[in-house]
Design an enzyme around this catalytic site. Structure first.
Site, PDB file in Angstrom:
ATOM      1  N   GLY A 265       0.803  -1.201  -0.076  1.00  0.00           N
ATOM      2  CA  GLY A 265       0.124  -0.162  -0.105  1.00  0.00           C
ATOM      3  C   GLY A 265       0.980   1.195  -0.174  1.00  0.00           C
ATOM      4  N   GLY A 266       0.240   2.247  -0.163  1.00  0.00           N
ATOM      5  CA  GLY A 266       1.036   3.690  -0.423  1.00  0.00           C
ATOM      6  C   GLY A 266       0.982   4.246   1.084  1.00  0.00           C
TER       7      GLY A 266
ATOM      8  N   ALA B 145      10.447  -4.654  13.873  1.00  0.00           N
ATOM      9  CA  ALA B 145      10.305  -3.278  13.505  1.00  0.00           C
ATOM     10  C   ALA B 145      11.730  -2.998  12.594  1.00  0.00           C
ATOM     11  CB  ALA B 145      10.375  -2.296  14.683  1.00  0.00           C
ATOM     12  N   THR B 146      11.636  -2.481  11.416  1.00  0.00           N
ATOM     13  CA  THR B 146      12.932  -2.416  10.554  1.00  0.00           C
ATOM     14  C   THR B 146      13.403  -1.041  10.469  1.00  0.00           C
ATOM     15  OG1 THR B 146      11.716  -2.195   8.583  1.00  0.00           O
ATOM     16  CG2 THR B 146      12.482  -4.440   9.338  1.00  0.00           C
TER      17      THR B 146
ATOM     18  N   HIS C 299       3.273   3.874  16.427  1.00  0.00           N
ATOM     19  CA  HIS C 299       3.167   2.448  15.832  1.00  0.00           C
ATOM     20  C   HIS C 299       3.208   1.411  17.209  1.00  0.00           C
ATOM     21  CE1 HIS C 299       3.175   1.630  11.717  1.00  0.00           C
ATOM     22  NE2 HIS C 299       3.201   2.862  11.485  1.00  0.00           N
ATOM     23  N   ARG C 300       4.161   1.824  18.013  1.00  0.00           N
ATOM     24  CA  ARG C 300       4.534   0.947  19.174  1.00  0.00           C
ATOM     25  C   ARG C 300       3.106   0.980  20.364  1.00  0.00           C
ATOM     26  NH1 ARG C 300       8.956   3.156  20.781  1.00  0.00           N
ATOM     27  NH2 ARG C 300      10.273   1.585  19.724  1.00  0.00           N
TER      28      ARG C 300
ATOM     29  N   GLU D 145      13.661  -4.836  16.980  1.00  0.00           N
ATOM     30  CA  GLU D 145      13.875  -4.036  15.935  1.00  0.00           C
ATOM     31  C   GLU D 145      15.459  -4.628  15.502  1.00  0.00           C
ATOM     32  OE1 GLU D 145      14.834  -0.428  18.337  1.00  0.00           O
ATOM     33  OE2 GLU D 145      12.591  -0.162  18.610  1.00  0.00           O
TER      34      GLU D 145
ATOM     35  N   ASP E 256       7.291  -5.119   9.655  1.00  0.00           N
ATOM     36  CA  ASP E 256       6.744  -3.773   9.427  1.00  0.00           C
ATOM     37  C   ASP E 256       7.972  -2.960   9.147  1.00  0.00           C
ATOM     38  OD1 ASP E 256       5.430  -1.670   8.375  1.00  0.00           O
ATOM     39  OD2 ASP E 256       3.886  -1.468  10.199  1.00  0.00           O
TER      40      ASP E 256
END
Length: 401
Positions: A229-230, A253-254, A271-272, A283, A302
């Site tokens: 998705g955008g 998490a990247t 997000h967290r 991470e 993600d």
């Protein structure tokens, strides 16, 4: 144990009277639902919906033999005012209370984390049914084991409740999980079926009768899913929703920590904060060892876009000279290794990535290089996934199912 779903909707029903929203406008035919009301073996009624007598007649059942009427939550207007003649007075049993019916059914009242009471019903033949009120999840483990044959609960509104039941062993692959209290927060029809299938659950139309002893294999979610998705399309929320009904998820998490950039750090924190409390976070960009752990819990990665950014940094892929002298080959090797790890992994996983390249061509060489490499990465990973979804404006479009 025969279980008849006289109603499967939220307390306001579906469609809600007078509601102009799109899901309510589409809730027609079998997608229209009266408030949840469940008849067990024609002797026990769980909750009470308006028109329950007619609903029972349409389902080929009768309420004349009902000997106990239990309420799971406060009913608007007072349920006593709507009790059809001949039915017993409705009661709510406090958590921890037990009932024994002359029919041989035993009922245990269970604590939930909202206003209401859950009920565990054991039939004369030993079949076990769990019924939870709308918007509620189990408050504590006590009383929720051994495994149930059938669970009726608010899957779309409280998937964390289903995750807790799975973690405790009260829901197993042999449990038939049915969604009730369905409301207008999820569009009816295909979208409801898709979301429930991702949770290993299903929905049935009002009037359905099923036997607890009849095993129905639950919908089996795809083991590997890629969500594209955008920006701000809702792709991350969709990925999180797909695993919300499962315990112990590892969120990979990247993005790094966003050191030195307050706005980026705020995004990471947002997000967290929305992840379920039972999830853990790792991470890293070193994804292959995580994918190789066959016994680990589900993974949510993600996102691959930020993974690619950090891998290109490490490879020196932004510099034209270094790109021509080894960086391109190093990046291609990392992409191939990740795709191979996805292919060989035995873990359930949901991977998130940006869909780029449909708009204006980037003005810089490095921008075009990143766009091209992201397209190659997405294609390589998509080739190894059973399901690929594209999220646009919050709407999920299955590309491969």
């Amino acid at each position: 144990m025969d279980i008849t779903l006289l109603g499967t909707g939220a307390p306001g029903g579906l469609p809600r009277p007078g509601c102009p929203c799109a899901p309510c406008a589409r809730a027609l035919g079998e997608h229209a639902r009266t408030p949840a009301c469940v008849l067990v073996d024609d002797v026990l009624l769980l909750d009470l919906a308006p028109g329950a007598v007619l609903s029972a007649a349409r389902a080929g059942r009768s309420l004349h033999g009902v000997r106990q009427l239990l309420l799971s939550h406060p009913h608007a207007g007072g349920a006593a005012a709507h009790v059809p003649p001949g039915l017993p007075a409705p009661v709510r049993v406090p958590p921890g209370g037990d009932l024994a019916l002359l029919s041989g059914h035993r009922v245990r009242a269970l604590a939930v984390d909202g206003e209401g009471t859950g009920y565990a019903v054991t039939g004369p033949d030993g079949d076990r049914l769990l019924y939870l009120p709308p918007g509620a999840a189990p408050a504590a483990r006590d009383g929720y084991g051994p495994p149930f044959d059938v669970c009726l609960l608010d899957v779309t509104g409280r998937p964390d409740g289903l995750a807790a039941l799975r973690a405790w062993g009260a829901v197993t692959p042999m449990t038939d999980v049915l969604a009730v209290h369905l409301d207008h927060d999820v569009p009816p029809g295909a979208e409801t079926r898709r979301r429930l299938a991702a949770a290993g659950a299903r929905a049935e139309p009002d009037g359905t009768t099923l036997r607890a002893a009849d095993y129905r294999p639950p919908p089996e979610p795809p083991r590997r899913t890629l969500v594209l998705g955008g920006a701000r399309s809702g792709k991350s929320a969709e990925a999180e929703r797909r695993l919300a009904a499962y315990p112990g998820v590892v969120y990979v998490a990247t993005a790094g920590r966003g050191d030195g950039d307050p706005e980026w750090a705020a995004r990471i924190e947002a997000h967290r904060a929305r992840r379920p409390a039972g999830w853990s976070t790792v991470e890293t960009t070193d994804l292959e060892p995580l994918l190789a752990d066959a016994d680990g819990p589900p993974l949510l990665v993600d996102c691959l876009t930020l993974w690619l950014t950090r891998v290109m940094d490490a490879a020196g892929a932004w510099d034209d000279e270094r790109w021509e002298h080894g960086a391109a080959a190093r990046l291609a090797a990392r992409t191939a290794a990740l795709a191979a790890a996805v292919r060989d992994s035995r873990r359930t996983m949901v991977l998130v990535s940006n869909e780029a390249g449909s708009g204006v061509v980037p003005a810089t060489a490095s921008g075009r290089r990143f766009r091209d490499e992201l397209g190659r990465l997405n294609a390589a990973v998509a080739a190894e996934c059973e399901q690929v979804l594209l999220v646009t404006a919050g709407v999920v479009c299955p590309l491969r199912t």
